[in-house]
Scaffold this motif. Structure first.
Motif, mmCIF file in Angstrom:
data_model
loop_
_atom_site.group_PDB
_atom_site.id
_atom_site.type_symbol
_atom_site.label_atom_id
_atom_site.label_comp_id
_atom_site.label_asym_id
_atom_site.label_seq_id
_atom_site.Cartn_x
_atom_site.Cartn_y
_atom_site.Cartn_z
ATOM 1 N N UNK A 58 -21.094 3.757 0.025
ATOM 2 C CA UNK A 58 -20.032 4.366 0.832
ATOM 3 C C UNK A 58 -19.629 5.709 0.238
ATOM 4 N N UNK A 59 -19.201 6.609 1.100
ATOM 5 C CA UNK A 59 -18.788 7.943 0.672
ATOM 6 C C UNK A 59 -17.315 7.963 0.272
ATOM 7 N N UNK A 60 -16.762 6.794 -0.005
ATOM 8 C CA UNK A 60 -15.368 6.661 -0.440
ATOM 9 C C UNK A 60 -15.360 5.795 -1.693
ATOM 10 N N UNK A 61 -14.449 6.099 -2.616
ATOM 11 C CA UNK A 61 -14.336 5.233 -3.786
ATOM 12 C C UNK A 61 -13.857 3.837 -3.363
ATOM 13 N N UNK A 63 -0.855 0.296 1.865
ATOM 14 C CA UNK A 63 -1.756 1.352 2.326
ATOM 15 C C UNK A 63 -1.168 2.710 1.986
ATOM 16 N N UNK A 64 -2.062 3.634 1.764
ATOM 17 C CA UNK A 64 -1.718 5.043 1.531
ATOM 18 C C UNK A 64 -0.770 5.267 0.366
ATOM 19 N N UNK A 65 -1.051 4.623 -0.758
ATOM 20 C CA UNK A 65 -0.296 4.961 -1.954
ATOM 21 C C UNK A 65 -1.189 5.827 -2.830
ATOM 22 N N UNK A 66 -0.563 6.798 -3.489
ATOM 23 C CA UNK A 66 -1.330 7.728 -4.310
ATOM 24 C C UNK A 66 -1.283 7.260 -5.754
ATOM 25 N N UNK A 67 -2.446 7.212 -6.374
ATOM 26 C CA UNK A 67 -2.486 6.900 -7.793
ATOM 27 C C UNK A 67 -3.323 7.939 -8.513
ATOM 28 N N UNK A 68 -3.128 7.988 -9.808
ATOM 29 C CA UNK A 68 -3.838 8.954 -10.635
ATOM 30 C C UNK A 68 -4.778 8.188 -11.556
ATOM 31 N N UNK A 69 -6.061 8.410 -11.346
ATOM 32 C CA UNK A 69 -7.114 7.792 -12.156
ATOM 33 C C UNK A 69 -7.456 8.738 -13.292
ATOM 34 N N UNK A 70 -7.587 8.225 -14.485
ATOM 35 C CA UNK A 70 -8.041 9.027 -15.621
ATOM 36 C C UNK A 70 -9.564 8.909 -15.691
ATOM 37 N N UNK A 71 -10.239 10.042 -15.761
ATOM 38 C CA UNK A 71 -11.704 10.045 -15.800
ATOM 39 C C UNK A 71 -12.199 9.915 -17.238
ATOM 40 N N UNK A 72 -13.484 9.740 -17.361
ATOM 41 C CA UNK A 72 -14.103 9.631 -18.687
ATOM 42 C C UNK A 72 -13.894 10.910 -19.490
ATOM 43 N N UNK A 103 -5.843 8.397 -2.816
ATOM 44 C CA UNK A 103 -4.995 7.765 -1.812
ATOM 45 C C UNK A 103 -5.664 6.430 -1.503
ATOM 46 N N UNK A 104 -4.950 5.323 -1.760
ATOM 47 C CA UNK A 104 -5.588 4.002 -1.784
ATOM 48 C C UNK A 104 -4.933 3.018 -0.818
ATOM 49 N N UNK A 139 -9.426 7.431 -0.954
ATOM 50 C CA UNK A 139 -9.848 8.779 -0.566
ATOM 51 C C UNK A 139 -9.464 9.679 -1.726
ATOM 52 N N UNK A 140 -10.406 10.473 -2.202
ATOM 53 C CA UNK A 140 -10.129 11.393 -3.299
ATOM 54 C C UNK A 140 -9.377 12.597 -2.734
ATOM 55 N N UNK A 141 -8.111 12.729 -3.099
ATOM 56 C CA UNK A 141 -7.277 13.822 -2.592
ATOM 57 C C UNK A 141 -6.915 14.802 -3.716
ATOM 58 N N UNK A 142 -7.758 14.845 -4.743
ATOM 59 C CA UNK A 142 -7.483 15.676 -5.918
ATOM 60 C C UNK A 142 -7.285 17.142 -5.549
#
Length: 175
Positions: free
Chosen positions: A26-29, A89-98, A106-107, A127-130
């Protein structure tokens, strides 16, 4: 009939494989947790944007490993709710990358159930809204900077709306 049962089993297996492929490509996380909060779903897009492979992410606690500290409590609440059947639905979270960057997602958190309808985890489709989040923050910073510039300008600045009402009045004008 054994032949019908075998045919049915093959059809179910084919559908499961098709769904697995759909999730993985899928083209979505898409990521998921079990009832203990440990990662048990991590598709290719999630791996791509976080830099963590599926193998690196699996069986790790999602919140304490991948969510920025100041949002851990609220994200845990959302996941706990989903583990109790209350989806978000539609809550924004911040993922820390490697590489220690932040990705804004937006999850939608959906309760995962087994064949007997027991809750077995949560799946998040995101959805990556970075880029949009960075843009919004830059626009807000620019607006704040312009507001400060107008307020502290060494010349009187005032404005009026289309009805002739004053809608801007800086400190120098007040003097």
């Amino acid at each position: 009939d054994v032949t019908e049962a075998a045919k049915h089993d093959r059809a179910v297996a084919a559908m499961a494989n098709e769904l697995r492929q759909l999730i993985d490509t899928a083209n979505a996380p898409i990521f998921g947790i079990d009832v203990n909060g440990n990662v048990n779903e991590w598709n290719n897009k999630t791996a791509e944007i976080t830099g963590f492979s599926k193998e690196e992410a699996f069986d790790k606690p999602l919140v304490s490993t991948f969510i920025v500290p100041n949002l851990r409590e609220s994200v845990q609440d959302i996941l706990d709710n989903a583990l109790n059947g209350i989806e978000s639905s539609n809550y924004e979270l911040e993922f820390r990358t490697k590489s220690n960057e932040i990705r804004y997602l937006l999850v939608n958190a959906t309760t995962r159930r087994d064949a007997e309808n027991n809750i077995v985890g949560v799946v998040g489709v995101a959805q990556d809204v970075t880029e949009a989040a960075k843009h919004d923050r830059a626009v807000a910073a620019m607006a704040n900077e312009l507001r400060q510039l107008v307020d502290t300008a060494n010349a009187p600045i005032f404005g009026i709306d289309v009805y002739g009402n004053v809608n801007e009045w800086n400190d120098k004008t007040a003097e």
